[in-house]
Design a protein around this motif. Structure first.
Motif, PDB file in Angstrom:
ATOM      1  N   ILE A   1      10.733   8.254  -0.685  1.00  0.00           N
ATOM      2  CA  ILE A   1       9.883   7.569   0.295  1.00  0.00           C
ATOM      3  C   ILE A   1       8.663   6.958  -0.393  1.00  0.00           C
ATOM      4  O   ILE A   1       8.204   5.870  -0.035  1.00  0.00           O
ATOM      5  N   PHE A   2       8.134   7.651  -1.416  1.00  0.00           N
ATOM      6  CA  PHE A   2       6.971   7.133  -2.123  1.00  0.00           C
ATOM      7  C   PHE A   2       7.278   5.809  -2.820  1.00  0.00           C
ATOM      8  O   PHE A   2       6.403   4.952  -2.953  1.00  0.00           O
ATOM      9  N   LEU A   3       8.540   5.638  -3.267  1.00  0.00           N
ATOM     10  CA  LEU A   3       8.917   4.400  -3.951  1.00  0.00           C
ATOM     11  C   LEU A   3       8.743   3.180  -3.056  1.00  0.00           C
ATOM     12  O   LEU A   3       8.559   2.065  -3.541  1.00  0.00           O
ATOM     13  N   ASN A   4       8.797   3.386  -1.742  1.00  0.00           N
ATOM     14  CA  ASN A   4       8.668   2.269  -0.811  1.00  0.00           C
ATOM     15  C   ASN A   4       7.254   1.693  -0.783  1.00  0.00           C
ATOM     16  O   ASN A   4       7.022   0.630  -0.187  1.00  0.00           O
ATOM     17  N   LEU A   5       6.309   2.385  -1.421  1.00  0.00           N
ATOM     18  CA  LEU A   5       4.939   1.875  -1.468  1.00  0.00           C
ATOM     19  C   LEU A   5       4.752   0.827  -2.562  1.00  0.00           C
ATOM     20  O   LEU A   5       3.722   0.138  -2.586  1.00  0.00           O
ATOM     21  N   GLN A   6       5.727   0.678  -3.459  1.00  0.00           N
ATOM     22  CA  GLN A   6       5.568  -0.239  -4.584  1.00  0.00           C
ATOM     23  C   GLN A   6       5.259  -1.683  -4.178  1.00  0.00           C
ATOM     24  O   GLN A   6       4.384  -2.319  -4.778  1.00  0.00           O
ATOM     25  N   PRO A   7       5.963  -2.255  -3.177  1.00  0.00           N
ATOM     26  CA  PRO A   7       5.644  -3.634  -2.793  1.00  0.00           C
ATOM     27  C   PRO A   7       4.192  -3.813  -2.340  1.00  0.00           C
ATOM     28  O   PRO A   7       3.561  -4.818  -2.660  1.00  0.00           O
ATOM     29  N   PHE A   8       3.668  -2.816  -1.608  1.00  0.00           N
ATOM     30  CA  PHE A   8       2.285  -2.912  -1.161  1.00  0.00           C
ATOM     31  C   PHE A   8       1.321  -2.863  -2.342  1.00  0.00           C
ATOM     32  O   PHE A   8       0.329  -3.587  -2.381  1.00  0.00           O
ATOM     33  N   VAL A   9       1.618  -2.005  -3.309  1.00  0.00           N
ATOM     34  CA  VAL A   9       0.779  -1.917  -4.502  1.00  0.00           C
ATOM     35  C   VAL A   9       0.828  -3.236  -5.271  1.00  0.00           C
ATOM     36  O   VAL A   9      -0.214  -3.763  -5.695  1.00  0.00           O
ATOM     37  N   ALA A  10       2.037  -3.772  -5.457  1.00  0.00           N
ATOM     38  CA  ALA A  10       2.191  -5.042  -6.178  1.00  0.00           C
ATOM     39  C   ALA A  10       1.446  -6.165  -5.461  1.00  0.00           C
ATOM     40  O   ALA A  10       0.796  -7.013  -6.095  1.00  0.00           O
TER      41      ALA A  10
END
Length: 295
Positions: free
Chosen positions: A242-251
């Protein structure tokens, strides 16, 4: 448990930022040269760590065959497509496309590993694909560029490599599989990088560019990989995914802060659909520990 969540968040924040740093570095180095040098430093770090921790094990002919296949698909094909794609694709779009990898992996697993592809996963896949359409379709004026296609190829190659890794980790530990596969992949990528460097190609002499290249290789692909594997044992694969789904927001955020990249309402809406879709599709019963992500 809170410490583990913070460590996972730390890794995901760095991985999300990696899309932006990659976009900056491909302007300073030829794409394959960049990918190869990063992997060389990552491999050296992992080999030294494995040697100090006495993690090395002998491998069988079957495992060697899987490592060779992993090197060709998960490293050579993935890295070639990824860094060439970043030449013309912004970090936010690239991260959103690559966020589809858990769903594509699930589809491939149902085909090649006979794993169940549930109704929940189908619904999540539909939502995520709809979000991708908003981001790279409507958001890009319905034009699918060469860069977008290359990032899609990188995503499929990464998802395919996850299937091979699942086979490989049936007999050896995830960490040592990561060490061996990264090293083998580097051996494949090095001659390709040397052969494709054109005469007079621009290789940066800037100290900051080389420092960023080496630091991202060791920190994001080396240290974060080890930390991620360790925390998977604590929180489980499902919760960590689930944490991996935060990558687009970080990018998206780092791209806006460092590169001044515009963030449209369509991108925000599409990214939300992708994240919701991936969460719906990936929140399942606890599964076996998987090796860390590396792009």
């Amino acid at each position: 448990m809170i410490r583990s969540y913070l460590l996972l968040l730390f890794c995901v924040t760095l991985w999300g930022s990696n899309f932006v740093f990659g976009s900056m570095l491909v302007k300073e180095f030829p794409p394959l040269f960049l990918a190869d040098v990063r992997l060389l430093f990552t491999s050296m770090f992992l080999i030294i760590y494995a040697w100090l921790a006495k993690k090395f094990v002998k491998i069988t002919a079957r495992e060697l065959g899987l490592l060779v296949l992993l090197g060709l698909i998960g490293t050579l094909a993935n890295q070639t497509a990824y860094f060439n794609g970043l030449l013309t694709t912004d970090a936010t779009t690239a991260s959103l496309i690559l966020s589809l990898s858990p769903i594509v992996t699930a589809v491939l697993a149902s085909l090649f590993l006979k794993e169940q592809f549930t109704l929940r996963m189908k619904i999540g896949s539909g939502l995520a694909l709809m979000g991708t359409f908003f981001v790279v379709g409507i958001g890009a004026g319905l034009s699918i560029t060469k860069g977008v296609l290359l990032i899609v190829i990188a995503m499929v190659a990464f998802s395919s490599s996850m299937i091979i890794i699942r086979k490989l980790t049936q007999t050896i530990q995830p960490f040592i599989a990561t060490v061996y596969s990264t090293t083998v992949g580097t051996l494949f990528l090095t001659p390709a990088a040397l052969l494709t460097i054109e005469p007079g190609a621009q290789i940066s002499h800037e100290v900051w560019a080389w420092a960023m290249l080496i630091l991202t290789a060791i920190l994001m692909q080396g240290i974060c990989g080890i930390v991620w594997n360790q925390q998977l044992k604590v929180v489980g694969t499902g919760k960590a995914a689930i944490f991996l789904n935060l990558q687009p927001f970080v990018a998206m955020l780092v791209g806006f802060l460092l590169l001044g990249s515009q963030v449209t309402s369509i991108q925000v809406g599409g990214s939300l659909l992708i994240v919701v879709g991936v969460i719906v599709a990936s929140v399942q019963k606890k599964q076996a520990v998987q090796p860390s992500k590396s792009v």
